[in-house]
Design a protein around this motif. Structure first.
Motif: not given
Length: 329
Positions: A187-194, A218-224, A228-232, A243-252
């Motif tokens: 997702a554009p607002n999610l990154e892995w660094d260090g 990580f949980v894929p979503s067809v509606f997100a 977004t983040f759960c479990g802080a 920590p559970l991160i919901v992310y939008p599925v990519g295009p087909n």
């Protein structure tokens, strides 16, 4: 901004998961918070299901209120890759009283609603809370089940294929390029660094939260539309969650392709889901209700694509997802 420091041990426990109930929660949240992001047919389907079933409590709690917090107990933490609907509903209905109290108190105390006339908690929710945490949990579970069967059940095979296909695509990226590359394209607002996961807010001015964790889901979503983040969880929270991160599925078209150009579609995606543990061609054929010859054909394509590995034990050939040889599983 939320920064989750996983470290080397936490990285080894990063995994993907999906449940039918997650789809229901994501649809309800999108309907309340960003209905314009939904196809008009989905808007109509969800609204009709809520209205016809008189699912007012579910709509209020899952919608997040004017401040956007939807309690996490509606999304049970999945212990494995897939959590069946019945088990997920049971987990919602039997959520501990302390956890329900903790989340709903936070919701009505500022996370979802405030004290002004414009964002005061609805009477429907307050009345339910007065009847007790056990009532709220059981009532939400009943309404979730009704919403699922009315709005989503007939669409689930297609949604599941898309979710599994997305996870298969991410597995290919991890296998070939590593976890950091896969996370940075979720997702554009999610990154892995260090050694840390960072979820960036879409609204300015929100405070930064830092937490340590020994795993993440990580949980894929067809509606997100974003991550977004759960479990802080602050210290002392009852029944703390991973920590559970919901992310939008990519295009087909983000699904991996085999060397012959064939898309890894629903049949091969289903096979990939069954290959979390080693299985023979015959076992797979029985589980997915296909002929051994058909399963063998698809396995050869998946093997050439690098998505599955095969090993021989005596006279038996076993297949398994290639991702299982890496730290993420």
């Amino acid at each position: 901004m939320i920064r989750i420091d996983l470290g080397s041990q936490g990285l080894g426990k990063v995994r993907f998961a999906m449940t039918p109930l997650d789809v229901a929660k994501d649809l309800l949240y999108s309907l309340a918070r960003s209905p314009g992001s939904l196809d008009p047919e989905w808007q109509a389907t969800a609204r009709q299901a809520l209205s016809a079933g008189r699912l007012g409590l579910l709509a209020v709690v899952a919608g997040g209120g004017p401040r956007g917090y939807a309690p996490d107990f509606l999304r049970p933490e999945p212990p494995g890759f897939q959590l069946p609907l019945d088990e997920a509903l049971h987990r919602v209905a039997t959520t501990s009283r302390d956890r329900i109290r903790y989340e709903l108190t936070g919701a009505v105390g500022g996370h979802s609603w405030g004290r002004t006339a414009a964002d005061r908690p609805p009477r429907l929710l307050l009345d339910a809370m007065e009847r007790g945490e056990e009532y709220v949990a059981q009532r939400i579970a009943v309404e979730l089940e009704q919403f699922w069967h009315t709005a989503l059940a007939r669409h689930w095979p297609g949604i599941r294929a898309r979710l599994e296909g997305d996870v298969a695509a991410r597995a290919t990226v991890i296998t070939r390029h590593g976890i950091a590359e896969a996370v940075n394209h979720l997702a554009p607002n999610l990154e892995w660094d260090g050694g840390a996961l960072t979820v960036h807010p879409t609204a300015p001015g929100l405070p930064t939260s830092n937490l340590d964790a020994d795993a993440a889901i990580f949980v894929p979503s067809v509606f997100a539309g974003r991550a977004t983040f759960c479990g802080a969880e602050p210290p002392g929270a009852p029944a703390p969650r991973l920590p559970l991160i919901v992310y939008p599925v990519g295009p087909n078209d983000c699904l991996p392709t085999a060397p012959d150009g064939a898309l890894i579609g629903p049949t091969r995606t289903r096979l990939m889901a069954e290959l979390a543990q080693p299985r023979t061609t015959g076992e797979l054929a029985r589980r997915v209700h296909l002929s051994p010859a058909t399963v063998s054909y698809h396995l050869q394509i998946l093997h050439r694509a690098g998505l599955v590995q095969r090993t021989r034990r005596s006279r038996t050939v076993l297949y398994q997802r290639a991702l299982a040889t890496h730290g993420g599983q």
